[in-house]
Enzyme design. Structure first.
Site, PDB file in Angstrom:
ATOM      1  CE  LYS A  15      -3.781  -2.564   2.085  1.00 50.42           C
ATOM      2  NZ  LYS A  15      -4.645  -2.903   3.237  1.00 50.42           N
ATOM      3  CD  GLN A  47      -3.538  -4.536   6.321  1.00 50.54           C
ATOM      4  OE1 GLN A  47      -3.594  -3.509   5.654  1.00 50.54           O
ATOM      5  NE2 GLN A  47      -3.987  -5.682   5.865  1.00 50.54           N
ATOM      6  CG  ASP A  86      -9.838  -0.520   4.776  1.00 53.59           C
ATOM      7  OD1 ASP A  86      -9.593  -0.929   3.634  1.00 53.59           O
ATOM      8  OD2 ASP A  86      -9.076  -0.658   5.750  1.00 53.59           O
TER       9      ASP A  86
HETATM   10  N1  GUN Z   1      -7.011  -7.129   5.854  1.00 51.53           N
HETATM   11  C1  GUN Z   1      -7.329  -7.879   4.796  1.00 51.53           C
HETATM   12  N2  GUN Z   1      -7.860  -7.096   3.817  1.00 51.53           N
HETATM   13  C2  GUN Z   1      -7.881  -5.841   4.291  1.00 51.53           C
HETATM   14  C3  GUN Z   1      -8.305  -4.594   3.744  1.00 51.53           C
HETATM   15  O1  GUN Z   1      -8.806  -4.463   2.626  1.00 51.53           O
HETATM   16  N3  GUN Z   1      -8.138  -3.533   4.562  1.00 51.53           N
HETATM   17  C4  GUN Z   1      -7.623  -3.631   5.790  1.00 51.53           C
HETATM   18  N4  GUN Z   1      -7.526  -2.531   6.526  1.00 51.53           N
HETATM   19  N5  GUN Z   1      -7.222  -4.762   6.338  1.00 51.53           N
HETATM   20  C5  GUN Z   1      -7.348  -5.859   5.579  1.00 51.53           C
END
Ligand code: GUN
Length: 296
Positions: free
Chosen positions: A50, A94, A117
């Site tokens: 990211k 995350q 998100d």
């Molecule tokens: N863990 C697995 N997929 C995601 C996601 O799309 N966003 C976040 N914040 N954590 C995750």
């Protein structure tokens, strides 16, 4: 069979985001804080990916790495402070979090206007209402992958395997929404669904997101179906230097012989999730420039 190349489309979308940001006359840049709690190796890989994408797009990213032993109230305080910080356009927490932290509480501590998100109850509620603000990045990426490859969803039977907050639930809502990439008739299955293969065998579109390696086999899929594989599972492979390789929730080798379109793992859905995070972060910036701090 055609491969749905998420890697190539993600690069295109990230170029679009980069060009939009570069065109801002003010020279201002969106910014995101990536919050990671603990040292889960998979989470570290995602957060690094990211951060790299942010750099490519001209988004300022700040990686905040917190101890896995952090107190819940300390984490909530940090998320509230970031929510009130006008130099931060977006916050990404995350997941998963260590077990002593209430995930729902942590998500709710993020300002919904910075929740790129789309997991905050307000953003989920807006999606349910059919007036979304931020849609979770993986379902949004899958919609984009279908739409930009000219795959019709209207009037189709779609089956979503999995009901998570991150993928299954928002995916079912997106596919059943009015408009482009929607208007499908959606069935959501879970681990308790009886005769699951009866559902998948009737489906024009199958989205597999239950985290079980190679669960979806050729016998479960209709000839010519569109198969989207969200799974990322590590399985042992002594022939690899690392000792493992990544496989999806779909038995790619067999299912690809029957599907009209299929996403590979890796290089399918994963890169699209990251690209849509860039899209949502740009949107968060734009929204807050127009209406500074209304909700933070
Ligand atoms: N863990 C697995 N997929 C995601 C996601 O799309 N966003 C976040 N914040 N954590 C995750």
């Amino acid at each position: 069979m055609e491969l749905l190349d998420g890697k190539a489309l993600a690069e295109t979308i990230q170029r679009e985001v980069r060009d939009t940001i570069a065109s801002f006359a003010s020279g201002a840049r969106p910014s995101i804080t990536l919050v990671q709690v603990g040292d889960d190796p998979a989470s570290s890989v995602y957060v690094r990916g990211k951060a790299r994408a942010c750099e490519e797009c001209g988004i300022t990213s700040d990686a905040m790495h917190l101890s896995r032993d952090i107190k819940e109230e300390t984490l909530l305080g940090i998320l509230k402070d970031l929510s009130g910080d006008s130099s931060v356009s977006a916050i990404l927490l995350q997941l998963p979090l260590p077990r002593h932290i209430d995930e729902a509480m942590a998500i709710a501590a993020i300002s919904p206007i910075k929740d790129v998100d789309g997991f905050h109850p307000e953003n989920m509620g807006l999606l349910v209402a059919g007036t979304p603000r931020y849609i979770a990045c993986t379902p949004l990426g899958i919609r984009e992958l279908l739409v930009r490859n000219g795959i019709a969803t209207a009037g189709k039977r779609a089956v979503v395997l999995g009901r998570s907050l991150i993928v299954g639930k928002p995916m079912a809502l997106v596919l059943s929404m009015k408009g482009e990439g929607g208007d499908a008739t959606v069935t959501m299955c879970n681990s308790r669904t009886p005769d699951l293969a009866d559902h998948t065998a009737r489906a024009d579109i199958v989205v597999a997101a239950m985290g079980k390696p190679r669960f979806v086999t050729a016998g479960m899929i209709k000839e010519g179906a569109v198969v989207v594989d969200v799974g990322i599972n590590r399985i042992e492979d002594p022939s690899k230097k690392s000792g493992y390789r990544l496989v999806g929730d779909v038995d790619f080798e067999e299912v690809s012989k029957k599907a009209s379109y299929i996403t590979p793992v890796p290089g399918g859905v994963g890169p699209m999730t990251i690209a849509m995070l860039m899209v949502n972060t740009l949107k968060a910036f734009t929204v807050q420039v127009k209406t500074p701090n209304v909700l933070s």
